[in-house]
Each structure stands twice: as structure tokens, then as C-alpha cells.
Design a protein around this motif. Structure first.
Motif, mmCIF file in Angstrom:
data_model
loop_
_atom_site.group_PDB
_atom_site.id
_atom_site.type_symbol
_atom_site.label_atom_id
_atom_site.label_comp_id
_atom_site.label_asym_id
_atom_site.label_seq_id
_atom_site.Cartn_x
_atom_site.Cartn_y
_atom_site.Cartn_z
ATOM 1 N N ARG A 41 61.767 -39.229 -5.966
ATOM 2 C CA ARG A 41 62.109 -40.031 -7.130
ATOM 3 C C ARG A 41 62.491 -41.429 -6.659
ATOM 4 O O ARG A 41 63.268 -41.602 -5.714
ATOM 5 C CB ARG A 41 63.279 -39.392 -7.864
ATOM 6 N N GLY A 42 61.890 -42.439 -7.264
ATOM 7 C CA GLY A 42 62.146 -43.793 -6.822
ATOM 8 C C GLY A 42 61.990 -44.797 -7.930
ATOM 9 O O GLY A 42 61.980 -44.446 -9.112
ATOM 10 N N THR A 43 61.830 -46.051 -7.552
ATOM 11 C CA THR A 43 61.708 -47.134 -8.512
ATOM 12 C C THR A 43 60.238 -47.386 -8.816
ATOM 13 O O THR A 43 59.419 -47.528 -7.902
ATOM 14 C CB THR A 43 62.341 -48.420 -7.948
ATOM 15 N N SER A 44 59.905 -47.437 -10.079
ATOM 16 C CA SER A 44 58.535 -47.717 -10.481
ATOM 17 C C SER A 44 58.121 -49.105 -10.005
ATOM 18 O O SER A 44 58.919 -50.037 -9.995
ATOM 19 C CB SER A 44 58.428 -47.659 -12.009
ATOM 20 N N PRO A 45 56.867 -49.271 -9.612
ATOM 21 C CA PRO A 45 56.399 -50.611 -9.241
ATOM 22 C C PRO A 45 56.468 -51.600 -10.396
ATOM 23 O O PRO A 45 56.381 -52.812 -10.178
ATOM 24 C CB PRO A 45 54.955 -50.371 -8.802
ATOM 25 N N TYR A 46 56.646 -51.084 -11.607
ATOM 26 C CA TYR A 46 56.754 -51.942 -12.788
ATOM 27 C C TYR A 46 58.200 -52.202 -13.201
ATOM 28 O O TYR A 46 58.451 -52.933 -14.158
ATOM 29 C CB TYR A 46 55.994 -51.309 -13.959
ATOM 30 N N GLY A 47 59.144 -51.599 -12.497
ATOM 31 C CA GLY A 47 60.540 -51.777 -12.845
ATOM 32 C C GLY A 47 61.021 -50.718 -13.820
ATOM 33 O O GLY A 47 60.255 -49.856 -14.273
ATOM 34 N N PRO A 48 62.316 -50.757 -14.179
ATOM 35 C CA PRO A 48 62.890 -49.736 -15.055
ATOM 36 C C PRO A 48 62.405 -49.867 -16.500
ATOM 37 O O PRO A 48 61.941 -50.940 -16.919
ATOM 38 C CB PRO A 48 64.399 -50.005 -14.963
ATOM 39 N N LEU A 49 62.522 -48.776 -17.247
ATOM 40 C CA LEU A 49 62.180 -48.805 -18.666
ATOM 41 C C LEU A 49 63.267 -49.518 -19.456
ATOM 42 O O LEU A 49 64.455 -49.359 -19.188
ATOM 43 C CB LEU A 49 61.998 -47.386 -19.201
ATOM 44 N N GLY A 50 62.846 -50.297 -20.443
ATOM 45 C CA GLY A 50 63.793 -50.942 -21.337
ATOM 46 C C GLY A 50 64.094 -50.065 -22.539
ATOM 47 O O GLY A 50 63.741 -48.881 -22.579
ATOM 48 N N SER A 51 64.725 -50.639 -23.528
ATOM 49 C CA SER A 51 65.024 -49.924 -24.769
ATOM 50 C C SER A 51 63.732 -49.700 -25.554
ATOM 51 O O SER A 51 62.776 -50.485 -25.425
ATOM 52 C CB SER A 51 66.005 -50.718 -25.619
ATOM 53 N N PRO A 52 63.672 -48.649 -26.367
ATOM 54 C CA PRO A 52 62.468 -48.402 -27.165
ATOM 55 C C PRO A 52 62.134 -49.588 -28.060
ATOM 56 O O PRO A 52 63.022 -50.221 -28.637
ATOM 57 C CB PRO A 52 62.836 -47.162 -27.991
ATOM 58 N N ASP A 53 60.847 -49.900 -28.168
ATOM 59 C CA ASP A 53 60.407 -50.994 -29.036
ATOM 60 C C ASP A 53 60.287 -50.510 -30.475
ATOM 61 O O ASP A 53 60.731 -49.401 -30.817
ATOM 62 C CB ASP A 53 59.094 -51.583 -28.524
ATOM 63 N N GLY A 54 59.674 -51.306 -31.338
ATOM 64 C CA GLY A 54 59.547 -50.941 -32.742
ATOM 65 C C GLY A 54 58.695 -49.714 -32.986
ATOM 66 O O GLY A 54 58.758 -49.113 -34.066
#
Length: 377
Positions: free
Chosen positions: A34-47
Motif C-alpha cells: 500500500r502506497g501513494t498513488s502517482p496521481y496523489g491522494p483522493l479529494g472530496s467527492p465532486d458533484g
């Protein structure tokens, strides 16, 4: 370009081996972490209720039982794939419902707008996953007892054709290996098998030989005596006593000499090294990925695995051994993620929530999404 590979220790004494190919080679390691995604962490859900990394956006392209491109989008959207279409592209999606099943297609213009939608297969049963072919057809697979594979035309010109020589069993997914000129097939049974179909002529699936993977190091492929059995006594997966069995075969993806397939009961992402004829696994639990199901990949060597249940994520497995979520759909706890597929240019990822927020078994609340962003490709 990534040059490292990983492969976890294989059960049943097969040991750890290295995968071939320019993206998965040389060193074998203990497994993914388990590690860090190459795209970074997930943000809050969008609309749309989709949690994404920074720089990514989502849109809903279709909802089950609602109009899209001139048709009503089918219920319970499942396996899918994208096809180039001039300056635009087509996304094909199965319908995992009984009796009417089939598959539909959405044609996108070059700017991403929807030109039209249409049916490419009707009157089949519980069409679950499948796979695209190098000659630009879609293999739609029935997940029923004595289910069939149908070869369909994503462009909506040619009539779909059943391919009984590919076996009559509870089909799940298919992946074409143009190097060995075979098609790999998974089976969704708790003692399902892993098959390959060897067509008499590559590009023509109307005839050929069905083989089943048997245990060993290296593995062995043995012919199935009766690929289309008519009785329970002759079920396909029980005809070869040496056949190796997997608990709930699901998604299937081929790249660079390796066929990756998932088994939900095993909770593994398996990897069949077609060059060395060895079987291993690239994921064996212990990360953020749960309920392994549909799988696709990118030219970078990244794998994208959708969850059936879990917390409704698509996780990336990178060639350097990291597993991490790249998106999550919130509020759809009774559903599953299905049909992940990239647009031909690799900038858009399509997928569905099969039963939507209601979780209804009929799949009338299914939602098909597009995520756009700086995917590695």
C-alpha cells in the motif's frame, strides 16, 4: 519507462518468478505494498459523488433506463471497452440482466460530446464482462450455465455472432494474446478454470480448440474434449482432471507477454507469464484493493482494478509494486464498479456503477461515468 517488476509468491509450490516484457521484467519482489498513488491522494467527492485526485474531473455520460444518444441506456452496465472511430471513439458496455442482456455502444465526437448511442447485441443472458479483439470487435460473455461468447461489432454494422467453439460455461472475461494467437477466458464459478481458445485461423473465432490450464511448473495446457457439453455430467470445467481451479474468475487483461486475471474468492490478481508458461500473482490482498473484479491496463504497465463491493474504488497497481486508489464512488454501497476502459488517447477513463445509489438487483439505477485527467499513458 518503468523497468521493474513484481510478483508475489505463488501458492501450491510454484514459487516466485519474474514477468517478461519491456515493462515488467528482471527483478521479482515479495509483492505489492500500500502506497501513494502517482496521481496523489483522493479529494472530496465532486458533484457526481466521485472522489478524484487533483487535476481530474468526472461527468455522468449515461444512466440506466434514461435516454442517451437516441436510446434508453441499458440496466446493470458491466464489462466495457473503447474503440477508435475516426477522430472520435466508441465505448461499448454489456448489460448483466437476464433474457434481454446484450450490449450497447456510445459514439463520441472528437471533442468528447456524444454523437449517438445504439444497441449492438440483444436477446442474450446476463452479459457480464468480455474483451476487445485486435480486429476491433467486442467479445460479450454470458455469465450463465452453458453461457456463450458473442462476437459483436462496436460500430453497429455487422450482426453479432455466437462463438460456441469458445466453450459453453459461465463465462466472465476474455483477453486476446496476438503474440501466441490465442484468447484467454475466465470462468465465474467457485471452482472455475482458466482457459485459452486457439482459433483455427487468427482473426476468425468460428472454429478452433479450447484448452484448460493445468497445474505444474511450467503449466500445461490440455484440450477440453467437449467444449459445448449438453449435460451437467460433462460440464466444461470438470472434463480434465488435471485442470487448475480458481475461486470466482473475473476480469482479464493481456499486455507484454502476461495475462492478468482476477479471482474474487481467491482475492488475487493472478499473472500468467505466457512466455515462460509460469503462473504467479501480482496482488494477494493486504492493500487498499478489495473485491477484485474488472481489470484493464495502460501502456506504462500500470494496472487498474475495479472493486466489486469494497468501498467502490478503482485501484492502480504500478510496476514498481504500489497499490493505491485512483477514484472512489461514494454513496453506492450496494453496487460494484464495472467496465473500466481508456479512450484511445489514454486521457479518459470510462466505468460504471452497476446498480447505482439504490443498489437494486435489477440494475435500473446504474450509472456510467467518464473521468478525464493526466493519466499516465
Amino acid at each position: 519507462m518503468h523497468r521493474r517488476t513484481f510478483l508475489s509468491t505463488v501458492s501450491a509450490g510454484l514459487g516466485a518468478v519474474a514477468l517478461p516484457g519491456s515493462l515488467w521484467q528482471e527483478a521479482a519482489v515479495a509483492g505489492v505494498v500500500r502506497g501513494t498513488s502517482p496521481y496523489g491522494p483522493l479529494g472530496s467527492p465532486d458533484g457526481n459523488g466521485v472522489a478524484l485526485p487533483a487535476g481530474f474531473t468526472s461527468r455522468v455520460v449515461a444512466r440506466s433506463s434514461r435516454p442517451v444518444g437516441g436510446i434508453l441506456w441499458h440496466p446493470a452496465p458491466d464489462g466495457g471497452a473503447c474503440f477508435a472511430d475516426g477522430g472520435g471513439w466508441i465505448y461499448v458496455s454489456n448489460s448483466e440482466v437476464p433474457l434481454v442482456g446484450g450490449a450497447s455502444a456510445i459514439r463520441f465526437r472528437a471533442d468528447g460530446s456524444i454523437e449517438r448511442a445504439y444497441r449492438i447485441l440483444d436477446g442474450t443472458n446476463l452479459n457480464c464482462a468480455g474483451g476487445r479483439t485486435p480486429w476491433d470487435t467486442w467479445l460479450s460473455c454470458e455469465e450463465i450455465f452453458r453461457g456463450r461468447v458473442y462476437e459483436t461489432d462496436p460500430y453497429g454494422v455487422r450482426i453479432a455472432q455466437p462463438r460456441p467453439a469458445m466453450g459453453r460455461f459461465k463465462h466472465e472475461a476474455a483477453a486476446c494474446d496476438p503474440d501466441r494467437r490465442v484468447v484467454y477466458l475466465t470462468e465465474d464459478e467457485d471452482d472455475g478454470c482458466f482457459y485459452r481458445f486457439v482459433p483455427s485461423t487468427w482473426g476468425d473465432l468460428s472454429s478452433g480448440r479450447l484448452e484448460v490450464l493445468c497445474g505444474g511448473d511450467p503449466v500445461e495446457w490440455r484440450p477440453v474434449p467437449d467444449p459445448a457439453p449438453g449435460t451437467l455430467r460433462r460440464q466444461t470445467r470438470h472434463q480434465v482432471s488435471q485442470a487448475r481451479h480458481f475461486d470466482g474468475g473475473e476480469g482479464c487483461h493481456y499486455a507484454n507477454g502476461v495475462c492478468y486475471f482476477t479471482a474474487k474468492g481467491d482475492r488475487k490478481v493472478w499473472a500468467y507469464d505466457a512466455v515462460r508458461e509460469r503462473l504467479g500473482s501480482v496482488y494477494d490482498g493486504g492493500g487498499t484493493l478489495d473485491g477484485v473484479d474488472n481489470i484493464t491496463g495502460a501502456p506504462t504497465g500500470d494496472l487498474y482494478v475495479a472493486e466489486d463491493g469494497g468501498n467502490m474504488e478503482i485501484n492502480i497497481i504500478t510496476p514498481d509494486g504500489v497499490v493505491a486508489p485512483v477514484l472512489r464512488v461514494d454513496g453506492h454501497d450496494g453496487s460494484e464498479i464495472t467496465g473500466p476502459a481508456f479512450s484511445p488517447d489514454g486521457t479518459r477513463l470510462y466505468f460504471s456503477s452497476q446498480r447505482g445509489s439504490s443498489g437494486g438487483s435489477a440494475g435500473l439505477d446504474g450509472v456510467t461515468y467518464e473521468v478525464t485527467g493526466p493519466f499516465r499513458h
